[in-house]
Scaffold this motif. Structure first.
Motif, PDB file in Angstrom:
ATOM      1  N   LEU A 201       0.849  -1.186   0.000  1.00  0.00           N
ATOM      2  CA  LEU A 201       0.000   0.000   0.000  1.00  0.00           C
ATOM      3  C   LEU A 201       0.888   1.240   0.000  1.00  0.00           C
ATOM      4  O   LEU A 201       1.429   1.624   1.035  1.00  0.00           O
ATOM      5  CB  LEU A 201      -0.921   0.000   1.236  1.00  0.00           C
ATOM      6  CG  LEU A 201      -1.830  -1.216   1.401  1.00  0.00           C
ATOM      7  CD1 LEU A 201      -2.588  -1.151   2.722  1.00  0.00           C
ATOM      8  CD2 LEU A 201      -2.813  -1.324   0.245  1.00  0.00           C
ATOM      9  N   ASN A 202       1.057   1.836  -1.160  1.00  0.00           N
ATOM     10  CA  ASN A 202       1.885   3.029  -1.298  1.00  0.00           C
ATOM     11  C   ASN A 202       0.994   4.272  -1.297  1.00  0.00           C
ATOM     12  O   ASN A 202       0.293   4.545  -2.267  1.00  0.00           O
ATOM     13  CB  ASN A 202       2.688   2.980  -2.598  1.00  0.00           C
ATOM     14  CG  ASN A 202       3.694   1.840  -2.620  1.00  0.00           C
ATOM     15  OD1 ASN A 202       4.346   1.562  -1.621  1.00  0.00           O
ATOM     16  ND2 ASN A 202       3.820   1.169  -3.760  1.00  0.00           N
ATOM     17  N   ILE A 511      -2.958  -1.232  -9.091  1.00  0.00           N
ATOM     18  CA  ILE A 511      -3.896  -0.155  -9.396  1.00  0.00           C
ATOM     19  C   ILE A 511      -3.266   1.176  -8.996  1.00  0.00           C
ATOM     20  O   ILE A 511      -2.696   1.307  -7.901  1.00  0.00           O
ATOM     21  CB  ILE A 511      -5.233  -0.340  -8.651  1.00  0.00           C
ATOM     22  CG1 ILE A 511      -5.818  -1.731  -8.924  1.00  0.00           C
ATOM     23  CG2 ILE A 511      -6.235   0.727  -9.084  1.00  0.00           C
ATOM     24  CD1 ILE A 511      -7.098  -2.014  -8.173  1.00  0.00           C
ATOM     25  N   TYR A 512      -3.408   2.174  -9.883  1.00  0.00           N
ATOM     26  CA  TYR A 512      -2.870   3.508  -9.626  1.00  0.00           C
ATOM     27  C   TYR A 512      -4.012   4.494  -9.399  1.00  0.00           C
ATOM     28  O   TYR A 512      -4.931   4.590 -10.212  1.00  0.00           O
ATOM     29  CB  TYR A 512      -2.012   3.978 -10.809  1.00  0.00           C
ATOM     30  CG  TYR A 512      -0.674   3.309 -10.885  1.00  0.00           C
ATOM     31  CD1 TYR A 512       0.450   3.891 -10.301  1.00  0.00           C
ATOM     32  CD2 TYR A 512      -0.526   2.087 -11.521  1.00  0.00           C
ATOM     33  CE1 TYR A 512       1.691   3.275 -10.354  1.00  0.00           C
ATOM     34  CE2 TYR A 512       0.710   1.459 -11.587  1.00  0.00           C
ATOM     35  CZ  TYR A 512       1.818   2.054 -11.004  1.00  0.00           C
ATOM     36  OH  TYR A 512       3.039   1.435 -11.056  1.00  0.00           O
ATOM     37  N   GLY A 513      -3.928   5.190  -8.272  1.00  0.00           N
ATOM     38  CA  GLY A 513      -4.825   6.287  -7.979  1.00  0.00           C
ATOM     39  C   GLY A 513      -4.006   7.530  -7.689  1.00  0.00           C
ATOM     40  O   GLY A 513      -4.198   8.187  -6.651  1.00  0.00           O
ATOM     41  N   ARG A 527      -3.012 -12.658  -6.125  1.00  0.00           N
ATOM     42  CA  ARG A 527      -1.865 -13.293  -5.467  1.00  0.00           C
ATOM     43  C   ARG A 527      -0.829 -12.272  -5.023  1.00  0.00           C
ATOM     44  O   ARG A 527      -0.003 -12.568  -4.150  1.00  0.00           O
ATOM     45  CB  ARG A 527      -1.241 -14.330  -6.391  1.00  0.00           C
ATOM     46  CG  ARG A 527      -2.100 -15.580  -6.545  1.00  0.00           C
ATOM     47  CD  ARG A 527      -1.589 -16.462  -7.654  1.00  0.00           C
ATOM     48  NE  ARG A 527      -0.253 -16.947  -7.375  1.00  0.00           N
ATOM     49  CZ  ARG A 527       0.582 -17.371  -8.316  1.00  0.00           C
ATOM     50  NH1 ARG A 527       0.219 -17.326  -9.589  1.00  0.00           N
ATOM     51  NH2 ARG A 527       1.777 -17.811  -7.998  1.00  0.00           N
ATOM     52  N   LYS A 528      -0.850 -11.100  -5.603  1.00  0.00           N
ATOM     53  CA  LYS A 528      -0.057  -9.970  -5.114  1.00  0.00           C
ATOM     54  C   LYS A 528      -0.784  -8.697  -5.515  1.00  0.00           C
ATOM     55  O   LYS A 528      -1.251  -8.584  -6.653  1.00  0.00           O
ATOM     56  CB  LYS A 528       1.368  -9.969  -5.690  1.00  0.00           C
ATOM     57  CG  LYS A 528       2.221  -8.824  -5.147  1.00  0.00           C
ATOM     58  CD  LYS A 528       3.694  -8.975  -5.502  1.00  0.00           C
ATOM     59  CE  LYS A 528       3.964  -8.706  -6.950  1.00  0.00           C
ATOM     60  NZ  LYS A 528       5.421  -8.700  -7.271  1.00  0.00           N
ATOM     61  N   ILE A 529      -0.887  -7.754  -4.575  1.00  0.00           N
ATOM     62  CA  ILE A 529      -1.642  -6.520  -4.823  1.00  0.00           C
ATOM     63  C   ILE A 529      -0.761  -5.324  -4.510  1.00  0.00           C
ATOM     64  O   ILE A 529      -0.120  -5.261  -3.452  1.00  0.00           O
ATOM     65  CB  ILE A 529      -2.916  -6.470  -3.963  1.00  0.00           C
ATOM     66  CG1 ILE A 529      -3.861  -7.624  -4.330  1.00  0.00           C
ATOM     67  CG2 ILE A 529      -3.646  -5.141  -4.144  1.00  0.00           C
ATOM     68  CD1 ILE A 529      -5.079  -7.731  -3.444  1.00  0.00           C
ATOM     69  N   ILE A 530      -0.736  -4.356  -5.435  1.00  0.00           N
ATOM     70  CA  ILE A 530      -0.034  -3.094  -5.227  1.00  0.00           C
ATOM     71  C   ILE A 530      -1.005  -1.955  -5.482  1.00  0.00           C
ATOM     72  O   ILE A 530      -1.603  -1.871  -6.562  1.00  0.00           O
ATOM     73  CB  ILE A 530       1.187  -2.944  -6.169  1.00  0.00           C
ATOM     74  CG1 ILE A 530       2.108  -4.144  -6.052  1.00  0.00           C
ATOM     75  CG2 ILE A 530       1.924  -1.655  -5.857  1.00  0.00           C
ATOM     76  CD1 ILE A 530       2.005  -5.117  -7.196  1.00  0.00           C
ATOM     77  N   LEU A 531      -1.193  -1.097  -4.492  1.00  0.00           N
ATOM     78  CA  LEU A 531      -2.051   0.071  -4.620  1.00  0.00           C
ATOM     79  C   LEU A 531      -1.208   1.328  -4.444  1.00  0.00           C
ATOM     80  O   LEU A 531      -0.504   1.479  -3.437  1.00  0.00           O
ATOM     81  CB  LEU A 531      -3.172   0.057  -3.572  1.00  0.00           C
ATOM     82  CG  LEU A 531      -4.071  -1.184  -3.536  1.00  0.00           C
ATOM     83  CD1 LEU A 531      -5.153  -1.013  -2.469  1.00  0.00           C
ATOM     84  CD2 LEU A 531      -4.698  -1.467  -4.883  1.00  0.00           C
ATOM     85  N   ASN A 532      -1.254   2.224  -5.421  1.00  0.00           N
ATOM     86  CA  ASN A 532      -0.562   3.509  -5.348  1.00  0.00           C
ATOM     87  C   ASN A 532      -1.597   4.624  -5.341  1.00  0.00           C
ATOM     88  O   ASN A 532      -2.468   4.657  -6.219  1.00  0.00           O
ATOM     89  CB  ASN A 532       0.372   3.684  -6.552  1.00  0.00           C
ATOM     90  CG  ASN A 532       1.603   2.811  -6.454  1.00  0.00           C
ATOM     91  OD1 ASN A 532       2.460   3.022  -5.608  1.00  0.00           O
ATOM     92  ND2 ASN A 532       1.684   1.797  -7.317  1.00  0.00           N
ATOM     93  N   LEU A 559      -7.900   6.714  -4.854  1.00  0.00           N
ATOM     94  CA  LEU A 559      -8.118   5.273  -4.989  1.00  0.00           C
ATOM     95  C   LEU A 559      -8.890   4.799  -3.770  1.00  0.00           C
ATOM     96  O   LEU A 559      -8.347   4.707  -2.676  1.00  0.00           O
ATOM     97  CB  LEU A 559      -6.789   4.525  -5.118  1.00  0.00           C
ATOM     98  CG  LEU A 559      -6.892   2.995  -5.193  1.00  0.00           C
ATOM     99  CD1 LEU A 559      -7.876   2.560  -6.262  1.00  0.00           C
ATOM    100  CD2 LEU A 559      -5.520   2.384  -5.445  1.00  0.00           C
ATOM    101  N   GLN A 560     -10.173   4.524  -3.970  1.00  0.00           N
ATOM    102  CA  GLN A 560     -11.052   4.105  -2.888  1.00  0.00           C
ATOM    103  C   GLN A 560     -11.590   2.706  -3.187  1.00  0.00           C
ATOM    104  O   GLN A 560     -12.051   2.428  -4.291  1.00  0.00           O
ATOM    105  CB  GLN A 560     -12.227   5.072  -2.734  1.00  0.00           C
ATOM    106  CG  GLN A 560     -11.827   6.518  -2.507  1.00  0.00           C
ATOM    107  CD  GLN A 560     -13.026   7.430  -2.415  1.00  0.00           C
ATOM    108  OE1 GLN A 560     -13.891   7.259  -1.549  1.00  0.00           O
ATOM    109  NE2 GLN A 560     -13.101   8.408  -3.310  1.00  0.00           N
ATOM    110  N   ILE A 561     -11.530   1.842  -2.175  1.00  0.00           N
ATOM    111  CA  ILE A 561     -12.094   0.498  -2.271  1.00  0.00           C
ATOM    112  C   ILE A 561     -13.055   0.342  -1.105  1.00  0.00           C
ATOM    113  O   ILE A 561     -12.632   0.302   0.056  1.00  0.00           O
ATOM    114  CB  ILE A 561     -11.011  -0.579  -2.241  1.00  0.00           C
ATOM    115  CG1 ILE A 561     -10.030  -0.378  -3.400  1.00  0.00           C
ATOM    116  CG2 ILE A 561     -11.626  -1.969  -2.316  1.00  0.00           C
ATOM    117  CD1 ILE A 561      -8.835  -1.293  -3.361  1.00  0.00           C
ATOM    118  N   ILE A 562     -14.339   0.284  -1.407  1.00  0.00           N
ATOM    119  CA  ILE A 562     -15.384   0.271  -0.382  1.00  0.00           C
ATOM    120  C   ILE A 562     -16.160  -1.042  -0.514  1.00  0.00           C
ATOM    121  O   ILE A 562     -16.829  -1.287  -1.529  1.00  0.00           O
ATOM    122  CB  ILE A 562     -16.322   1.477  -0.546  1.00  0.00           C
ATOM    123  CG1 ILE A 562     -15.509   2.779  -0.460  1.00  0.00           C
ATOM    124  CG2 ILE A 562     -17.421   1.460   0.511  1.00  0.00           C
ATOM    125  CD1 ILE A 562     -16.293   4.013  -0.826  1.00  0.00           C
TER     126      ILE A 562
END
Length: 597
Positions: A201-202, A511-513, A527-532, A559-562
């Motif tokens: 989580l960046n 995913i880029y926000g 299997r691997k998640i990167i959020l910017n 970048l919102q995940i609800i």
């Protein structure tokens, strides 16, 4: 006589006595005030402690019931829904108020305890399955009553949880889930991934709901954006805030279950580097390097907001999606009875079919030598209803259509949804298996769809909403063996592109926000998640300062995940299952907490 009048010894004694009395009164008052303050503090502490004890009781009983439900199901066998429900009722009856409540004294504290029991049980109408001639609920909305006692203080807490089993994949219970492939993996389907099971989580993403991480959790208060020139990658960090995690109803603390370790990422990228760079960061190859990472034990250290996440232990194992079963269920072979001629332009519109449909077009030479062709690209527009199975050997493209697949669809080529607008949207409903790729581009999509995809998924310059119904709102649920790419959505715009859906990838999901602005109402898993992400405005690689972002509410994250329970309703409504068989128990979901019945 005059000598007695001028003798002041008597007055001195009187004054001394008055002073002594005055100080005695003041001392007594001060002591009373001090004792009263101590009593108040003790009372206040007892109130807080009784509340905490009541919460402990709720945690204890939900954990205990879930563990007993887990014990009912062996990993490979499971049981019929009918047998499971009988055992479920037996377990619940043991905890009902008036029968066998749990009573526990707090260790080391005399006069402190909690008592917890089941106050009320109601069926969850969204979990009904057909068993014989009756509909029965696989899950229950259970209200627990927990009484915490500390000294003279006693507090009653009522909390409602959704508990039970499901026929939907357990991954749908999480807003974000980073999972590892099973130990006995198929190496063709699950090739090795560096940093498998990790969540990175960046920067300032917003997550409402629970998080499950089978590997390590890495968090940073900087987002990252990337550029490419020639054969080199250039990575740039943007000051932001740590990600913020809340409960799925946006109230209270979100829950987090991490199997590995938690790290604070301290480094800032500033262009090209042949040494430590962004790729090494997301691959997790340098987590033990203290110059870049700090291992932490408190999740509050690496999340933003006044309410830190609540760390839990989860026994739930995220199992891979059974693509083979869905392939067999939705497969359709062409035959003389189901073929539908679209004409040489390979387009269809205004079609309503009661039986099975397999797309084809007939081509003739000199009107004599004719052949049926099943490949190529078929385009659907207008209103179409397929009440039987649907299949095509070619690609399938939709433009501004309203199409329903009531018994599912099978696409051997690519599925593309393109070029629709708010005034002329695409509205698609049903379960679809796609053997190649899915592309959603420049689309305004209203959906009630489950997609099983053997290839990759790309969603760009699009908006995705759910089809509204009386009891739920539809979603787009995607299970992909390949990568899922969400890119170039609402770039530098203040209003996010909204995606109502759940996105599952058996590879890496990034995913880029930062420049993009995305809001997912549902969840993600891979299997691997990167959020910017960053918060606030973006314009041509210029962003608001860290201090400005700290003052912005979480709904200004780019970048919102609800988490949205509608994804579970969509799966339960659309999934084509004939045998109600239970092989997993979902984690308890808290629906409500209050201090009155």
């Amino acid at each position: 006589m005059m000598k007695r009048l001028h003798n002041e010894n008597g007055y001195s004694l009187l004054i001394t006595l008055l002073i002594i009395v005055l100080f005695a009164i003041l001392g007594a008052s001060l002591m009373a005030m001090t004792l009263n303050g101590v009593t108040r503090n003790d009372t206040r502490e007892e109130i807080v402690q009784s509340n905490d004890l009541a919460s402990m009781g709720i945690t204890r009983i939900t954990t205990e019931i879930t563990e007993q439900l887990d014990a009912l199901l062996t990993e490979d066998e499971g049981m019929s829904a009918e047998v499971f429900l009988s055992q479920f009722d037996r377990i619940l009856n043991n905890y009902r108020c008036g029968r066998s409540p749990i009573s526990e004294s707090a260790s080391g504290n005399t006069g402190t305890s909690y008592t917890v029991c089941i106050h009320q049980v109601e069926d969850d109408p969204d979990s009904l399955v057909q068993l014989g001639s009756r509909h029965q609920a696989l899950r229950k909305n259970i209200t627990f009553k927990s009484t915490g006692k500390s000294g003279q203080s006693e507090n009653e807490l009522y909390s409602t949880f959704n508990l039970g089993a499901t026929q939907y994949p357990e991954v749908l219970n999480y807003a974000v889930g980073a999972f590892k492939a099973p130990a006995n993996r198929n190496s063709g389907r699950f090739p090795p991934i560096p940093g498998e099971g990790n969540l990175i989580l960046n920067g300032g993403s917003r997550i409402d709901g629970d998080i499950k991480v089978d590997g390590n959790l890495v968090s940073s208060e900087r987002g990252v954006w990337r550029s490419y020139s020639g054969s080199r990658d250039y990575d740039y960090s943007v000051d932001s805030v740590y990600p913020e995690l809340s409960a799925f109803d946006s109230r209270g603390a979100g829950k987090i279950a991490v199997e590995g370790n938690m790290y604070n990422f301290k480094h800032a990228f500033n262009g090209y580097s042949s040494g430590f760079n962004y790729i090494r960061h997301i691959n997790g190859t340098d987590l033990n390097n203290r110059s870049y990472y700090e291992q932490v034990s408190d999740p509050g250290r690496i999340f933003f907001g006044s309410t830190p996440p609540r760390e839990i232990t989860s026994s739930v194992e995220i199992t891979p999606i059974n693509f083979d079963e869905k392939n067999r269920t939705l497969w359709l072979t062409e035959s003389n009875s189901n073929k539908y001629d679209t004409g040489r332009n390979q387009q269809f519109s205004g079609v309503s079919r009661s039986g099975d449909t397999y797309l084809m077009y007939r081509s003739c030479i000199l009107l004599i030598f004719c052949s049926d062709n099943y490949d190529g690209t078929f385009t659907g527009t207008g209103n179409n209803t397929f009440n039987g199975k649907f299949g095509t050997s070619g690609n399938l493209v939709f433009n501004s259509t309203a199409t329903s697949f009531n018994k599912g669809a099978f696409v051997k080529g690519n599925l593309e949804i393109r070029d629709s607008t708010r005034s002329r949207p695409s509205r698609i409903a049903g379960t679809i298996y796609v053997e190649n790729d899915v592309i959603i581009e420049n689309a305004y999509l209203e959906s009630d769809v489950i997609l099983y995809v053997d290839g990759d998924v790309t969603i760009t310059q699009s908006q995705i909403y759910g089809i509204p119904y009386n009891n739920r709102t539809g979603s787009l649920i995607i299970f992909a063996k390949g990568n899922i790419n969400l890119s170039n959505n609402s770039v530098d715009l203040p209003t996010p592109s909204e995606f109502k859906g759940y996105f599952y990838s058996e590879q890496t999901l990034e995913i880029y926000g930062v420049g993009s602005n995305i809001k997912i109402n549902g969840g993600i898993s891979a299997r691997k998640i990167i959020l910017n992400a960053v918060r606030g405005s973006a314009s041509n690689s210029r962003y608001q300062t860290k201090r400005e972002q700290e003052r912005l509410p979480k709904d200004r994250s780019r970048l919102q995940i609800i988490y949205d329970l509608d994804v579970i309703k969509t799966y339960s409504e659309l999934d084509i299952v004939t045998e109600p068989w239970i092989d997993n128990v979902s984690p308890p979901i808290e629906l409500d907490r209050r201090y009155e019945p």
